[in-house]
Design a protein around this motif. Structure first.
Motif, PDB file in Angstrom:
ATOM      1  N   VAL A   1      67.805  49.574  62.275  1.00 32.05           N
ATOM      2  CA  VAL A   1      69.131  49.933  62.787  1.00 32.05           C
ATOM      3  C   VAL A   1      69.337  49.225  64.116  1.00 32.05           C
ATOM      4  O   VAL A   1      68.398  48.710  64.732  1.00 32.05           O
ATOM      5  CB  VAL A   1      69.262  51.457  62.974  1.00 32.05           C
ATOM      6  N   LYS A   2      70.593  49.221  64.569  1.00 34.89           N
ATOM      7  CA  LYS A   2      70.891  48.593  65.845  1.00 34.89           C
ATOM      8  C   LYS A   2      70.147  49.299  66.966  1.00 34.89           C
ATOM      9  O   LYS A   2      69.953  50.515  66.937  1.00 34.89           O
ATOM     10  CB  LYS A   2      72.392  48.640  66.119  1.00 34.89           C
ATOM     11  N   ARG A   3      69.754  48.532  67.954  1.00 34.67           N
ATOM     12  CA  ARG A   3      69.001  49.084  69.074  1.00 34.67           C
ATOM     13  C   ARG A   3      69.849  50.108  69.821  1.00 34.67           C
ATOM     14  O   ARG A   3      71.035  49.895  70.054  1.00 34.67           O
ATOM     15  CB  ARG A   3      68.583  47.962  70.030  1.00 34.67           C
TER      16      ARG A   3
ATOM     17  N   ASP B   1      71.482  52.186  72.710  1.00 38.69           N
ATOM     18  CA  ASP B   1      71.998  51.705  73.984  1.00 38.69           C
ATOM     19  C   ASP B   1      71.290  52.356  75.178  1.00 38.69           C
ATOM     20  O   ASP B   1      70.978  51.688  76.163  1.00 38.69           O
ATOM     21  CB  ASP B   1      73.507  51.967  74.071  1.00 38.69           C
TER      22      ASP B   1
ATOM     23  N   LYS C   1      73.297  57.194  63.063  1.00 35.50           N
ATOM     24  CA  LYS C   1      74.018  57.377  64.320  1.00 35.50           C
ATOM     25  C   LYS C   1      74.384  58.834  64.557  1.00 35.50           C
ATOM     26  O   LYS C   1      74.292  59.343  65.688  1.00 35.50           O
ATOM     27  CB  LYS C   1      75.265  56.489  64.342  1.00 35.50           C
TER      28      LYS C   1
END
Length: 521
Positions: free
Chosen positions: A148-150, A152, A123
């Protein structure tokens, strides 16, 4: 009497038949016969004379003549042909075809970046990558240990390289108690990137997620080498102890290194076997170097790759950058921001302005003297200007001042892999520092115009009777962009103090003139 007259008459008639023109009547056949006789006699006499005076001649066999003609035709030497108008024409009969056109110069499209990243730090670290990565001009992949999280924002995804998940490395042994087994997957990034099968690749370039590349200078370095040969290009740690513990023949991955395509192919064929032989090694860099040693390929050192195994302030290192193109910066989360009173990312964004205008000259040091005021001036173009009271030799100024701490905090100044000088404690010899704030191009002269503003900090009292650099607020530096700086032999540019107006000092930086020397006053 009559008989005698008849005899004379008959004799005259016979003579008239034989001799032309000796009578009143001459027949054409007699003239032709006499002419043929004269020509034949002349030919016979000439032939007999020629035969009697000539020597015996050697007649060359026909096969020898053919062989000699073939040798002449196949020879690379030029020979002369005579045309019908007797004009001599030089013809070259080289049997080899014309040489093929040279391949295009190495460019960003020939490079593939492999970026070692961590899902836990992605991040914040991705902000460093966005500073230098150009999706429309570059190819590269970020290699993570897990998804990892998509993201935004869609435009953020477009400004980053595609993300890849490293292959499972659990089959490889890892026995170093101080390290982490993620070193194994990171050491295989070059091999995994090669297996993607990308076309027209000459170089694989490794870096970390907190590595910032100056891509144009990277290309300048790679163009020096034949990508068809095996090359392993990078640099060492700033810490002497680090280099002893690991290797002085190892490229440090955070500082970045480049592997030529043929070497990557050779590595991919043996790396998995190689990794299994070194379970006790600490990191990815030493595993890579161990495999390079088995392949017999040494490290080619380039001073512009910077690991920055230090703590504290990088100012001393950046203000006295070696005479080499700046290629990378690393450990940016560990050191202080390179410009004061800014975040790390914003400070690096400011550095992008001079990098776009004259990347070859970025951070390059120039040293000169203001003889009138007895000042020593050091310009690190695109970054900072230092002004000292008194005279410092060029030998002193090109050594970094120790504004930083060693990676091993207990180590003293002897634990660096290069020469350094102490920060002056004399109240009159502390530098006055001016940091770059803006950079542009003059529309008429096409010269870069960069402004450096005074960094206002408390200065100790100085009793020297001389001009005080503290009265200055701004330094303006004029410099012509020089994209071919590194096509020539390495040499620092020269700077010249032009004028001082009110609280502003003007300086020009350019290629040194014939006979120009940085001499102590």
């Amino acid at each position: 009497m009559k008989s005698n007259n008849r005899k004379d008459l008959s004799e005259r008639l016979m003579l008239d038949r034989i001799l032309p023109g000796s009578g009143s009547a001459t027949r054409p056949g007699s003239k032709l016969m006499v002419l043929l006789l004269l020509v034949s006699a002349t030919y016979v006499v000439y032939t007999l004379k020629l035969i009697s005076s000539s020597r015996a001649c050697h007649v060359e066999p026909f096969s020898a003549v053919v062989r000699r003609l073939n040798d002449i035709v196949n020879s690379s030497q030029p020979f002369i042909l005579l045309q019908s108008n007797q004009t001599a024409v030089i013809k070259s009969h080289s049997s080899s075809p014309p040489p093929p056109p040279p391949p295009p110069e190495t460019d960003l499209r020939h490079v593939v970046f492999g970026i070692a990243a961590s899902a836990r730090l992605w991040k914040q670290r991705k902000e460093y990558i966005k500073l230098w990565y150009k999706p429309n001009q570059m190819r590269g992949y970020v290699w993570l240990e897990k998804p990892v999280k998509r993201l935004d924002q869609e435009n953020e995804t477009n400004n980053l390289p595609p993300v890849k998940i490293s292959a499972d490395t659990s089959k490889f042994p890892y026995k170093n108690k101080q390290g982490h087994r993620s070193a194994i997957r990171i050491s295989r990034i070059v091999t995994e990137t090669l297996k993607l099968g990308l076309k027209d690749v000459r170089w694989f370039v490794m870096g970390d997620d907190d590595t910032v590349f100056v891509a144009e200078n990277l290309i300048r370095v790679l163009r020096k080498y034949d990508h068809n040969q095996m090359y392993y290009i990078g640099s060492l740690s700033e810490s002497h102890l680090q280099n002893i513990y690991f290797s002085y023949g190892m490229a440090y991955g955070g500082g970045g290194f480049a592997v030529s395509y043929p070497l990557a192919v050779a590595l991919s064929k043996m790396q998995d076997r190689c990794i299994k032989r070194y379970p006790a090694l600490y990191g990815s860099d030493d595993r890579m170097q161990a495999c390079m040693a088995e392949l017999g390929v040494p490290l080619t050192k380039e001073l512009g790759f910077h690991q920055y195994d230090v703590y504290g302030n990088l100012f001393g290192l950046l203000a006295a950058h070696p005479v080499a193109p700046l290629v990378t910066l690393h450990h940016l989360d560990v050191v202080e921001p390179i410009f004061p009173n800014m975040t790390r990312v914003d400070a690096l964004k400011r550095l992008q302005m001079p990098a776009m205008l004259d990347s070859a000259g970025l951070m390059q040091q120039s040293i000169c003297y203001d003889k009138r005021r007895k000042w020593t001036v050091s310009v690190s173009w695109g970054y900072a200007v230092q002004i000292f009271r008194g005279v410092f030799s060029a030998r002193e100024m090109e050594m970094p001042s120790r504004t930083f701490l060693n990676w091993y905090r207990r180590a003293d100044y002897t634990a660096y892999a290069f020469n350094t000088r102490p920060v002056s404690r004399h109240p009159c010899q502390k530098p006055f520092v001016f940091y770059m704030t803006t950079t542009g191009v003059h529309p008429m002269t096409n010269m870069t115009v960069s402004h450096y503003e005074s960094h206002r900090v408390a200065q100790p009292e100085c009793r020297w009777k001389m001009a005080n650099p503290g009265d200055l607020r701004t330094v303006i530096v004029y410099k012509k962009p020089d994209p071919h700086l590194w096509d020539r032999s390495p040499r620092r540019n020269c700077c010249r103090v032009k004028s001082k107006k009110n609280n502003t000092l003007e300086i020009s930086v350019a290629v040194c003139k014939e006979g120009e020397v940085v001499e102590v006053m």
